[in-house]
Design an enzyme around this catalytic site. Structure first.
Site, PDB file in Angstrom:
ATOM      1  CB  ILE A 153      -0.969  -0.018   1.206  1.00  0.00           C
ATOM      2  CG1 ILE A 153      -1.993   1.107   1.101  1.00  0.00           C
ATOM      3  CG2 ILE A 153      -0.234  -0.003   2.514  1.00  0.00           C
ATOM      4  CD1 ILE A 153      -3.150   0.976   2.087  1.00  0.00           C
ATOM      5  CB  ALA A 154       2.444   3.180  -2.122  1.00  0.00           C
TER       6      ALA A 154
ATOM      7  CD  GLU B 237       6.550  -9.132   4.472  1.00  0.00           C
ATOM      8  OE1 GLU B 237       7.427  -8.708   3.722  1.00  0.00           O
ATOM      9  OE2 GLU B 237       6.471 -10.309   4.844  1.00  0.00           O
TER      10      GLU B 237
ATOM     11  CG  ASN C  20       5.685   2.574   7.676  1.00  0.00           C
ATOM     12  OD1 ASN C  20       5.120   3.592   8.073  1.00  0.00           O
ATOM     13  ND2 ASN C  20       5.540   2.118   6.448  1.00  0.00           N
TER      14      ASN C  20
ATOM     15  CE1 TYR D 192      -1.743  -1.334   6.765  1.00  0.00           C
ATOM     16  CE2 TYR D 192       0.451  -1.643   7.656  1.00  0.00           C
ATOM     17  CZ  TYR D 192      -0.379  -1.389   6.583  1.00  0.00           C
ATOM     18  OH  TYR D 192       0.152  -1.199   5.329  1.00  0.00           O
TER      19      TYR D 192
END
Length: 139
Positions: free
Chosen positions: A58-59, A92, A97, A104
């Site tokens: 995901i970016a 993962e 981060n 999450y």
């Protein structure tokens, strides 16, 4: 989205480690179990196999961070995965981060494992990887 656009957003978002190339995105998108959500600002790739989904990446482009795009993309990925029969999703994430880890956790993911020194960094160090899971059948 074209592989080149995905690679450009990924490169802008992942400055501490190697970003994925357009060829890598092209190969992933050619696979039948890969689902893409998003646009040039933010995107997510998820793979669904049987009743399990894996968030591959995901970016969010730095120009569009902190605006809720990642949460919306993750919600969309969950919906796409559920529509394909997934009951659980895992991912993962680099332990350093903190923004992603907080996202999450806020969305119900729980750490289930740890991979020491998994992500090589551009400065020759390495970051641990957290394995996190989420039950798509709850709430």
């Amino acid at each position: 989205m074209r592989p080149e656009a995905l690679a450009a957003t990924h490169r802008a978002a992942f400055t501490l480690s190697r970003a994925w190339t357009a060829l890598e995105f092209e190969a992933l998108l050619a696979q039948p179990r890969i689902l893409l959500a998003g646009d040039d600002r933010a995107f997510g790739l998820i793979r669904v196999v049987a009743d399990e989904a894996e968030l591959l990446t995901i970016a969010t482009h730095p120009d569009h961070q902190r605006k809720g795009h990642a949460r919306a993309i993750l919600d969309c990925c969950h919906t796409l995965a559920q529509a394909r029969g997934a009951r659980h999703v895992f991912l993962e994430v680099a332990a350093d981060n903190t923004a992603a880890c907080a996202l999450y956790a806020a969305m119900g993911y729980r750490q289930t494992s740890l991979r020491k020194d998994y992500y090589p960094r551009n400065d020759s160090t390495a970051a641990d990887a957290l394995i996190m899971t989420h039950d798509l059948t709850c709430g």
